[in-house]
Design a protein around this motif. Structure first.
Motif, PDB file in Angstrom:
ATOM      1  N   GLN A   1       0.991  -1.063   0.101  1.00  0.00           N
ATOM      2  CA  GLN A   1       0.131  -0.063   0.014  1.00  0.00           C
ATOM      3  C   GLN A   1       0.897   1.305   0.166  1.00  0.00           C
ATOM      4  O   GLN A   1       0.449   2.465  -0.328  1.00  0.00           O
ATOM      5  N   PHE A   2       2.007   0.988   0.186  1.00  0.00           N
ATOM      6  CA  PHE A   2       2.907   2.428   0.471  1.00  0.00           C
ATOM      7  C   PHE A   2       3.851   2.418  -0.615  1.00  0.00           C
ATOM      8  O   PHE A   2       3.579   1.743  -1.719  1.00  0.00           O
ATOM      9  N   HIS A   3       4.548   3.435  -0.676  1.00  0.00           N
ATOM     10  CA  HIS A   3       5.618   3.935  -1.619  1.00  0.00           C
ATOM     11  C   HIS A   3       7.042   3.723  -1.445  1.00  0.00           C
ATOM     12  O   HIS A   3       7.595   4.933  -1.413  1.00  0.00           O
ATOM     13  N   PRO A   4       7.521   2.518  -1.332  1.00  0.00           N
ATOM     14  CA  PRO A   4       8.933   2.521  -1.107  1.00  0.00           C
ATOM     15  C   PRO A   4       9.811   2.971  -2.325  1.00  0.00           C
ATOM     16  O   PRO A   4      11.007   3.104  -2.076  1.00  0.00           O
ATOM     17  N   GLU A   5       9.015   3.192  -3.595  1.00  0.00           N
ATOM     18  CA  GLU A   5       9.939   3.666  -4.641  1.00  0.00           C
ATOM     19  C   GLU A   5      10.301   5.254  -4.531  1.00  0.00           C
ATOM     20  O   GLU A   5      11.065   5.808  -5.512  1.00  0.00           O
ATOM     21  N   VAL A   6       9.633   5.805  -3.674  1.00  0.00           N
ATOM     22  CA  VAL A   6       9.541   7.221  -3.585  1.00  0.00           C
ATOM     23  C   VAL A   6      10.691   7.768  -2.674  1.00  0.00           C
ATOM     24  O   VAL A   6      10.847   7.391  -1.517  1.00  0.00           O
ATOM     25  N   THR A   7      11.734   8.284  -3.495  1.00  0.00           N
ATOM     26  CA  THR A   7      13.016   8.970  -2.549  1.00  0.00           C
ATOM     27  C   THR A   7      12.520  10.184  -1.824  1.00  0.00           C
ATOM     28  O   THR A   7      11.539  10.776  -2.188  1.00  0.00           O
ATOM     29  N   ALA A   8      13.451  10.632  -0.824  1.00  0.00           N
ATOM     30  CA  ALA A   8      13.108  11.797  -0.276  1.00  0.00           C
ATOM     31  C   ALA A   8      12.983  13.088  -1.198  1.00  0.00           C
ATOM     32  O   ALA A   8      12.021  13.919  -0.997  1.00  0.00           O
TER      33      ALA A   8
END
Length: 248
Positions: free
Chosen positions: A185-192
């Motif tokens: 459900q989350f977005h681990p592909e998204v960097t800071a």
């Protein structure tokens, strides 16, 4: 479930990974950059813009379905989502390694006959939130972690699925179905850096900031600084277990 020592073996000669995207974003997310480093040919498809999803799979090493602003309960409005559901069922049946992220995870849940609904009381998650692996998920995610979130919807667990991680505001955070289909459900592909772009976007101001459950910009920035690296290290390791390396 792939263990820390037993990654999935890619189909021999398969070098193509199909990325299904719902927005034309810069290709600087962790999926794109890491799989490119691993030697894969990334084929980005936009069904939202009319791109067809080829059912030929002889050279496909895997697929990733990204998030987006469309909702599963609007499939009659966004007809391309029906094509994505068919693609998901096709890949799942053929045991093609597959990862669904946010909307992509919800589409996988729907394709496997689970409900996808808005979170109660109009709540959302927007920022960095803690999740905890289940007993079955500890080989997949060894310890609790703060992860990037941006969603109003949540999914039930498909009948044959194994829950891998739970959250506090949104219970079902990750599952696998079979050995090759994963949904988060989350977005681990998204960097800071990407999340910083999100913070400054018009849609974040219009939709998320001020909504029940959303974190303040200041808290998001603090948590990103504290937790982005751990999320990165875990996620690229998971990508290696799921997709392997095209050069091996």
């Amino acid at each position: 479930m792939p263990s820390t020592t037993s990654p999935i073996t890619p189909k021999k000669g398969a070098r193509r990974i199909v990325l299904i995207d719902h927005h034309e974003n810069p290709p600087d997310d962790r999926v794109s950059t890491h799989l490119e480093k691993r030697g894969y040919e990334l084929e980005r498809r936009y069904p939202v813009n009319g791109d067809a999803l080829d059912r030929s799979d002889h050279d496909i090493a895997g697929t990733v379905i990204y998030g987006g602003t469309h909702d599963v309960d609007e499939m009659d409005k966004y007809l391309f989502l029906h094509d994505e559901i068919a693609w998901i069922r096709h890949c799942h049946a053929r045991k093609i390694p597959m990862l669904g992220i946010c909307l992509g995870a919800q589409l996988i849940a729907h394709a496997l006959d689970a409900k996808v609904t808005p979170m109660a009381h109009g709540k959302c998650e927007f920022g960095y939130y803690p999740i905890t692996p289940t007993a079955e998920g500890q080989r997949w995610m060894p310890q609790p972690m703060y992860v990037t979130q941006a969603h109003f919807y949540e999914f039930d667990l498909p009948l044959a699925a194994t829950l891998l991680a739970r959250g506090e505001g949104c219970t079902n955070q990750a599952f696998r179905c079979g050995e090759t289909t994963f949904a988060v459900q989350f977005h681990p592909e998204v960097t800071a850096e990407i999340f910083h772009r999100w913070q400054n976007s018009d849609w974040a101001e219009e939709i998320f900031f001020g909504a029940p459950g959303a974190q303040t910009r200041e808290l998001q920035t603090t948590l990103a600084t504290q937790h982005d690296r751990a999320q990165h290290d875990w996620f690229v390791g998971f990508l290696d277990k799921l997709f392997g390396c095209a050069n091996e």
